[in-house]
Design an enzyme around this catalytic site. Structure first.
Site, PDB file in Angstrom:
ATOM      1  N   ASP A   1       0.840  -1.263  -0.171  1.00 19.93           N
ATOM      2  CA  ASP A   1      -0.124   0.147   0.025  1.00 19.93           C
ATOM      3  C   ASP A   1       0.783   1.298   0.178  1.00 19.93           C
ATOM      4  OD1 ASP A   1       1.099  -0.002   2.439  1.00 19.93           O
ATOM      5  OD2 ASP A   1      -0.633  -0.894   3.592  1.00 19.93           O
TER       6      ASP A   1
ATOM      7  N   GLU B   1       0.147  -9.418  -1.083  1.00 12.38           N
ATOM      8  CA  GLU B   1      -0.762  -8.816   0.088  1.00 12.38           C
ATOM      9  C   GLU B   1      -1.797  -7.753  -0.265  1.00 12.38           C
ATOM     10  OE1 GLU B   1       1.987  -7.319   3.796  1.00 12.38           O
ATOM     11  OE2 GLU B   1       0.306  -5.540   3.633  1.00 12.38           O
TER      12      GLU B   1
ATOM     13  N   GLU C   1      -2.265   5.107   2.763  1.00 13.38           N
ATOM     14  CA  GLU C   1      -2.206   3.654   2.572  1.00 13.38           C
ATOM     15  C   GLU C   1      -3.562   3.022   1.913  1.00 13.38           C
ATOM     16  OE1 GLU C   1      -0.650   4.949   4.924  1.00 13.38           O
ATOM     17  OE2 GLU C   1       1.497   4.912   4.830  1.00 13.38           O
TER      18      GLU C   1
ATOM     19  N   HIS D   1       5.777   5.693  12.773  1.00 18.24           N
ATOM     20  CA  HIS D   1       6.063   6.272  11.656  1.00 18.24           C
ATOM     21  C   HIS D   1       4.947   7.075  10.913  1.00 18.24           C
ATOM     22  CE1 HIS D   1       4.897   3.587   8.548  1.00 18.24           C
ATOM     23  NE2 HIS D   1       5.313   2.702   9.454  1.00 18.24           N
TER      24      HIS D   1
ATOM     25  N   ARG E   1       2.263   8.448   8.702  1.00 17.78           N
ATOM     26  CA  ARG E   1       2.221   9.995   8.132  1.00 17.78           C
ATOM     27  C   ARG E   1       0.920  10.777   9.013  1.00 17.78           C
ATOM     28  NH1 ARG E   1       4.393  12.286   3.264  1.00 17.78           N
ATOM     29  NH2 ARG E   1       5.630  10.640   3.048  1.00 17.78           N
TER      30      ARG E   1
ATOM     31  N   HIS F   1      12.612   5.668  13.019  1.00 20.30           N
ATOM     32  CA  HIS F   1      12.567   5.780  11.586  1.00 20.30           C
ATOM     33  C   HIS F   1      13.311   6.950  11.221  1.00 20.30           C
ATOM     34  CE1 HIS F   1      10.567   6.611   7.840  1.00 20.30           C
ATOM     35  NE2 HIS F   1       9.907   5.321   7.975  1.00 20.30           N
TER      36      HIS F   1
HETATM   37  C1  UD1 Z   1       6.462   4.963   3.796  1.00 21.41           C
HETATM   38  C2  UD1 Z   1       5.315   4.558   3.262  1.00 21.41           C
HETATM   39  C3  UD1 Z   1       4.310   3.897   4.481  1.00 21.41           C
HETATM   40  C4  UD1 Z   1       5.191   2.785   5.172  1.00 21.41           C
HETATM   41  C5  UD1 Z   1       6.397   3.211   5.550  1.00 21.41           C
HETATM   42  C6  UD1 Z   1       7.201   2.177   6.092  1.00 21.41           C
HETATM   43  C7  UD1 Z   1       3.962   6.007   1.501  1.00 21.41           C
HETATM   44  C8  UD1 Z   1       3.268   7.301   1.331  1.00 21.41           C
HETATM   45  N1  UD1 Z   1       4.434   5.805   2.989  1.00 21.41           N
HETATM   46  O1  UD1 Z   1       6.201   6.141   4.879  1.00 21.41           O
HETATM   47  O2  UD1 Z   1       3.142   3.437   3.698  1.00 21.41           O
HETATM   48  O3  UD1 Z   1       4.476   2.050   6.137  1.00 21.41           O
HETATM   49  O4  UD1 Z   1       7.085   3.931   4.270  1.00 21.41           O
HETATM   50  O5  UD1 Z   1       8.402   2.777   6.916  1.00 21.41           O
HETATM   51  O6  UD1 Z   1       4.267   5.402   0.496  1.00 21.41           O
HETATM   52  N2  UD1 Z   1      14.062   8.735   5.341  1.00 21.41           N
HETATM   53  C9  UD1 Z   1      15.311   8.585   4.892  1.00 21.41           C
HETATM   54  N3  UD1 Z   1      15.973   7.484   4.747  1.00 21.41           N
HETATM   55  C10 UD1 Z   1      15.431   6.469   4.585  1.00 21.41           C
HETATM   56  C11 UD1 Z   1      13.853   6.458   4.634  1.00 21.41           C
HETATM   57  C12 UD1 Z   1      13.061   7.601   4.922  1.00 21.41           C
HETATM   58  O7  UD1 Z   1      16.237   9.605   5.291  1.00 21.41           O
HETATM   59  O8  UD1 Z   1      15.885   5.245   4.442  1.00 21.41           O
HETATM   60  C13 UD1 Z   1      13.257  10.036   5.358  1.00 21.41           C
HETATM   61  C14 UD1 Z   1      13.221  10.883   4.331  1.00 21.41           C
HETATM   62  O9  UD1 Z   1      13.502  12.131   4.909  1.00 21.41           O
HETATM   63  C15 UD1 Z   1      11.719  10.937   3.777  1.00 21.41           C
HETATM   64  C16 UD1 Z   1      10.878  10.518   4.987  1.00 21.41           C
HETATM   65  O10 UD1 Z   1      11.901   9.605   5.935  1.00 21.41           O
HETATM   66  O11 UD1 Z   1      11.278  12.211   3.119  1.00 21.41           O
HETATM   67  C17 UD1 Z   1       9.828   9.801   4.864  1.00 21.41           C
HETATM   68  O12 UD1 Z   1       9.780   8.928   4.104  1.00 21.41           O
HETATM   69  P1  UD1 Z   1       8.600   8.483   3.020  1.00 21.41           P
HETATM   70  O13 UD1 Z   1       8.814   6.981   2.482  1.00 21.41           O
HETATM   71  O14 UD1 Z   1       8.109   9.423   2.513  1.00 21.41           O
HETATM   72  O15 UD1 Z   1       7.281   8.150   4.336  1.00 21.41           O
HETATM   73  P2  UD1 Z   1       7.452   7.150   5.470  1.00 21.41           P
HETATM   74  O16 UD1 Z   1       6.731   7.544   6.426  1.00 21.41           O
HETATM   75  O17 UD1 Z   1       8.710   6.219   5.599  1.00 21.41           O
HETATM   76  N1  UDP Z   2      11.757  -3.275  11.033  1.00 25.03           N
HETATM   77  C1  UDP Z   2      13.138  -3.331  10.988  1.00 25.03           C
HETATM   78  N2  UDP Z   2      14.034  -2.528  11.731  1.00 25.03           N
HETATM   79  C2  UDP Z   2      13.515  -1.589  12.354  1.00 25.03           C
HETATM   80  C3  UDP Z   2      12.035  -1.514  12.655  1.00 25.03           C
HETATM   81  C4  UDP Z   2      11.349  -2.382  11.890  1.00 25.03           C
HETATM   82  O1  UDP Z   2      13.606  -4.346  10.148  1.00 25.03           O
HETATM   83  O2  UDP Z   2      14.175  -1.099  13.235  1.00 25.03           O
HETATM   84  C5  UDP Z   2      11.074  -4.215  10.373  1.00 25.03           C
HETATM   85  C6  UDP Z   2       9.904  -4.904  11.113  1.00 25.03           C
HETATM   86  O3  UDP Z   2      10.321  -6.215  11.439  1.00 25.03           O
HETATM   87  C7  UDP Z   2       8.765  -5.134  10.048  1.00 25.03           C
HETATM   88  C8  UDP Z   2       8.884  -3.911   9.190  1.00 25.03           C
HETATM   89  O4  UDP Z   2      10.394  -3.329   9.315  1.00 25.03           O
HETATM   90  O5  UDP Z   2       9.203  -6.168   9.152  1.00 25.03           O
HETATM   91  C9  UDP Z   2       7.938  -2.844   9.419  1.00 25.03           C
HETATM   92  O6  UDP Z   2       8.307  -1.812   8.709  1.00 25.03           O
HETATM   93  P1  UDP Z   2       7.623  -0.349   9.144  1.00 25.03           P
HETATM   94  O7  UDP Z   2       6.996  -0.060  10.354  1.00 25.03           O
HETATM   95  O8  UDP Z   2       8.624   0.839   8.618  1.00 25.03           O
HETATM   96  O9  UDP Z   2       6.464  -0.120   7.850  1.00 25.03           O
HETATM   97  P2  UDP Z   2       4.854  -0.734   7.792  1.00 25.03           P
HETATM   98  O10 UDP Z   2       4.876  -2.247   8.140  1.00 25.03           O
HETATM   99  O11 UDP Z   2       4.161  -0.021   8.986  1.00 25.03           O
HETATM  100  O12 UDP Z   2       4.304  -0.185   6.708  1.00 25.03           O
END
Ligand code: UD1
Ligand code: UDP
Length: 367
Positions: free
Chosen positions: A98, A120, A134, A207, A209, A240
């Site tokens: 999602d 999924e 999502e 994390h 949004r 995160h």
């Molecule tokens: C995204 C997904 C969410 C998922 C989550 C898992 C969307 C809209 N959201 O949300 O569904 O649950 O990932 O974690 O697709 N950043 C870094 N390095 C990284 C990752 C993130 O610096 O490796 C920072 C960046 O500043 C980025 C911000 O985190 O802009 C947010 O990342 P983003 O993918 O936009 O949203 P998530 O909250 O991670």
């Molecule tokens: N996870 C990880 N390292 C961390 C925190 C979570 O590998 O420090 C793993 C966790 O076991 C799960 C996945 O990341 O498999 C969940 O990811 P996240 O919570 O970022 O996204 P969501 O599942 O909410 O989309």
């Protein structure tokens, strides 16, 4: 004849759940030509997972930018993936779950009339703002898809309720459980776990949004207040990389030395931390699937869940994002051995760890 299958993913959780499938397809070279395209929606957190599963992408769209908006991710992926799809011309594109990566990649495939499979498929809250965006992404991907790989009977039923054809839905289990089968070890050690010692270890992640800003501050304040009243607890919070999450966490939690904020853990480490924890507080989706197998109680800091199977199994409890409610539920779970015991029973609602094989078998027979 081999089928050319392209898997597209970009965030940590998608990678954790798609890499087992990548490796399954690659182990069957007579049946599949496997192409991996990552969008790089996450950078560091994606690369961590690719390393663990030894997956090297064929294409990387490098879309991540600090503080990216939904507009940025969706438009960048849509525009950049076009050339890759036109060059590769796969027989099928597989996306997961999602995220904005999944939605934009599926939309691009539709524009090029390439069939899409949804790994999924069928999770629903029916509330477009929870989780946001999502719930929209997963519904939209299911409008586009031709193959639905539903993790559970509940998700299959959700798809049937939307008149998706029964013959295109397969209940496979969740590929996330495929990974969990191989990661948890009795002899696992890390300095942070030594630090926790005999204390009750609380594991935290956050994390979403829709929780950024005031809800996240309320969550952190509640956690700190409960732990201040329970000196036998210690918490580890692998945070995160989103700077907005980091700011809120440091503002509320700094200076409390029984709670350690650390960098995101690699998935093998995270699974072992889960296995050693007393309970988990999170707004994550994937953790709600992993915790039941490990029998670890989870307080889900959200108003809705698309994972009702874990609630039915007794492992998950929805506690929302109000400070008073989280405070009350967290306190109750720490103070009531019978509550705790009732939530700690291991169960397996998300599959037996062989989802990837089932998906590959379906794809082998695809028309
Ligand atoms: C995204 C997904 C969410 C998922 C989550 C898992 C969307 C809209 N959201 O949300 O569904 O649950 O990932 O974690 O697709 N950043 C870094 N390095 C990284 C990752 C993130 O610096 O490796 C920072 C960046 O500043 C980025 C911000 O985190 O802009 C947010 O990342 P983003 O993918 O936009 O949203 P998530 O909250 O991670
Ligand atoms: N996870 C990880 N390292 C961390 C925190 C979570 O590998 O420090 C793993 C966790 O076991 C799960 C996945 O990341 O498999 C969940 O990811 P996240 O919570 O970022 O996204 P969501 O599942 O909410 O989309």
């Amino acid at each position: 004849m081999t089928k050319k299958v392209m898997l597209v993913f970009g965030t940590r959780p998608e990678a954790i759940k798609m890499c087992p499938l990548v490796n399954e397809l690659k182990s069957r070279p007579d049946e599949f030509e496997t192409v991996v395209c990552v969008t790089g929606q996450h950078r560091e957190m994606l690369d961590q997972v690719l390393r663990v599963f030894d997956v090297e992408p064929d294409y990387d769209l490098h879309v991540m930018r600090p503080g990216q908006t939904l507009f940025d991710i969706t438009s960048d992926v849509l525009l950049k993936i076009r050339a890759v799809l036109e060059e590769v011309r796969p027989d099928a594109v597989l996306v997961h779950g999602d995220t904005s990566t999944s939605f934009a990649a599926a939309l691009a495939a539709l524009y090029l009339q390439i069939p899409v499979g949804h790994v999924e498929a069928g999770l629903r809250t029916r509330d477009l703002y929870s989780p946001w965006p999502e719930e929209f992404n997963r519904q939209a991907v299911d409008v586009i898809s031709q193959w639905y790989f539903a993790p559970t009977e509940t998700s299959r039923k959700n798809l049937l309720d939307e008149a998706k054809p029964d013959g295109r839905i397969w209940v496979t289990g969740n590929t996330g459980i495929d990974a969990l089968r191989t990661t948890v070890r009795e002899d696992y050690a890390r300095p942070e776990l030594d630090w926790a010692g005999n204390s009750r270890l609380i594991l935290i992640t956050a994390h979403r949004r829709e929780n950024l800003g005031e809800p996240m501050h309320r969550m952190f304040r509640a956690i700190r207040r409960v732990m201040e009243g329970h000196p036998d607890t210690k918490a580890i919070y692998p945070i995160h990389m989103n700077p907005q999450v980091r700011r809120a966490a440091h503002e509320e939690l700094d200076g409390f030395d029984r709670l350690r904020i650390i960098d995101p853990l690699e998935v093998v480490d995270f699974h072992n931390f889960m296995a050693r924890s007393y309970l988990i507080l999170t707004d994550s989706g994937g953790i709600q699937e992993e915790a039941p197998s490990l029998g670890k109680p989870v307080l889900v800091m959200r108003d809705t869940t698309e994972r009702p199977e874990g609630v039915a199994a007794g492992t998950l409890r929805l506690v929302g994002t109000e400070e008073g409610v989280i405070f009350g539920e967290f306190t109750r779970l720490l103070d009531s051995p019978s509550e705790y015991a009732a939530m700690s029973r291991a169960s397996n609602p998300y599959g037996d760890g062989h989802a990837s094989e089932r998906i590959a078998d379906v794809l082998k027979g695809m028309a």
